[in-house]
Design a protein around this motif. Structure first.
Motif, PDB file in Angstrom:
ATOM      1  N   TYR A  17       0.567  -1.185  -0.308  1.00 42.98           N
ATOM      2  CA  TYR A  17      -0.043   0.142  -0.135  1.00 42.98           C
ATOM      3  C   TYR A  17       0.747   1.175  -0.368  1.00 42.98           C
ATOM      4  N   GLU A  18       0.101   2.609  -0.396  1.00 48.12           N
ATOM      5  CA  GLU A  18       0.733   3.888  -0.008  1.00 48.12           C
ATOM      6  C   GLU A  18       0.433   4.670   0.761  1.00 48.12           C
ATOM      7  N   ILE A  19       0.939   5.238   1.531  1.00 49.31           N
ATOM      8  CA  ILE A  19       0.201   6.261   2.725  1.00 49.31           C
ATOM      9  C   ILE A  19      -0.273   7.460   2.243  1.00 49.31           C
ATOM     10  N   ILE A  20      -1.315   7.027   2.965  1.00 47.42           N
ATOM     11  CA  ILE A  20      -2.512   8.303   2.777  1.00 47.42           C
ATOM     12  C   ILE A  20      -1.761   9.478   3.532  1.00 47.42           C
ATOM     13  N   GLY A  21      -1.927   9.028   4.542  1.00 47.38           N
ATOM     14  CA  GLY A  21      -1.641  10.395   6.481  1.00 47.38           C
ATOM     15  C   GLY A  21      -2.601   9.952   6.917  1.00 47.38           C
ATOM     16  N   GLU A  22      -2.031  10.738   8.322  1.00 45.53           N
ATOM     17  CA  GLU A  22      -2.377  10.403   9.744  1.00 45.53           C
ATOM     18  C   GLU A  22      -4.295  10.339   9.528  1.00 45.53           C
ATOM     19  N   VAL A  23      -5.006   9.581  10.129  1.00 43.95           N
ATOM     20  CA  VAL A  23      -6.435  10.136  10.575  1.00 43.95           C
ATOM     21  C   VAL A  23      -6.554  10.304  11.607  1.00 43.95           C
ATOM     22  N   PHE A  24      -7.728  10.959  12.164  1.00 46.74           N
ATOM     23  CA  PHE A  24      -8.279  11.012  13.785  1.00 46.74           C
ATOM     24  C   PHE A  24      -9.588  11.003  13.525  1.00 46.74           C
ATOM     25  N   GLY A  25      -9.954  10.113  14.891  1.00 49.64           N
ATOM     26  CA  GLY A  25     -11.681  10.246  15.149  1.00 49.64           C
ATOM     27  C   GLY A  25     -11.513  10.016  16.658  1.00 49.64           C
ATOM     28  N   VAL A  26     -12.502  11.570  16.844  1.00 48.33           N
ATOM     29  CA  VAL A  26     -12.803  11.251  17.928  1.00 48.33           C
ATOM     30  C   VAL A  26     -14.023  12.350  18.687  1.00 48.33           C
ATOM     31  N   THR A  27     -14.232  11.777  20.625  1.00 48.50           N
ATOM     32  CA  THR A  27     -15.445  12.205  20.637  1.00 48.50           C
ATOM     33  C   THR A  27     -15.035  12.991  21.790  1.00 48.50           C
ATOM     34  N   THR A  28     -16.382  13.065  22.650  1.00 50.99           N
ATOM     35  CA  THR A  28     -16.583  13.776  24.140  1.00 50.99           C
ATOM     36  C   THR A  28     -17.645  13.294  25.042  1.00 50.99           C
ATOM     37  N   GLN A  29     -17.235  12.549  25.748  1.00 52.32           N
ATOM     38  CA  GLN A  29     -18.853  12.345  26.121  1.00 52.32           C
ATOM     39  C   GLN A  29     -18.985  12.288  27.603  1.00 52.32           C
TER      40      GLN A  29
END
Length: 108
Positions: A17-29
């Motif tokens: 694979y080739e790297i696309i970049g960093e990804v995030f998922g955030v939640t505050t509960q």
């Protein structure tokens, strides 16, 4: 959205694979005030605070779902090296972040 492969490993067996970049998922509960009172009472006698355990499970799921959505928006096929981070904001609010590297599979 179809389930996207999310793995804590660096390599996906049988894939380049080739790297696309960093990804995030955030939640505050947080839990409502009545649940917080119940949790405070549990603090007196000890043991697992199941409402908070459930809240953190839900937060982790939400963070990974958002990570997948972020990766899909970039055209990724998978996320590798996924990790979690979490923290408290005050006494009753939890924040959970899922992060990793979005990748695009190469045709061999």
């Amino acid at each position: 959205m179809p389930k996207m492969l999310v793995t804590t490993t660096e390599q996906v067996p049988g894939q380049t694979y080739e790297i696309i970049g960093e990804v995030f998922g955030v939640t505050t509960q947080s839990k409502n005030v009545f649940r917080n009172i119940g949790a405070s009472m549990k603090n007196i006698v000890g043991g697992e605070v199941k409402d908070y355990t459930k809240m953190l499970d839900e937060a982790r799921e939400a963070a990974v779902d958002r990570l997948r959505t972020n990766a899909a928006a970039l055209g990724a096929d998978a996320v590798v090296m996924m990790r979690f981070d979490s923290g408290s904001i005050g006494t009753d609010i939890q924040s959970v972040a899922a992060y990793g590297t979005a990748v695009k599979f190469k045709e061999v």
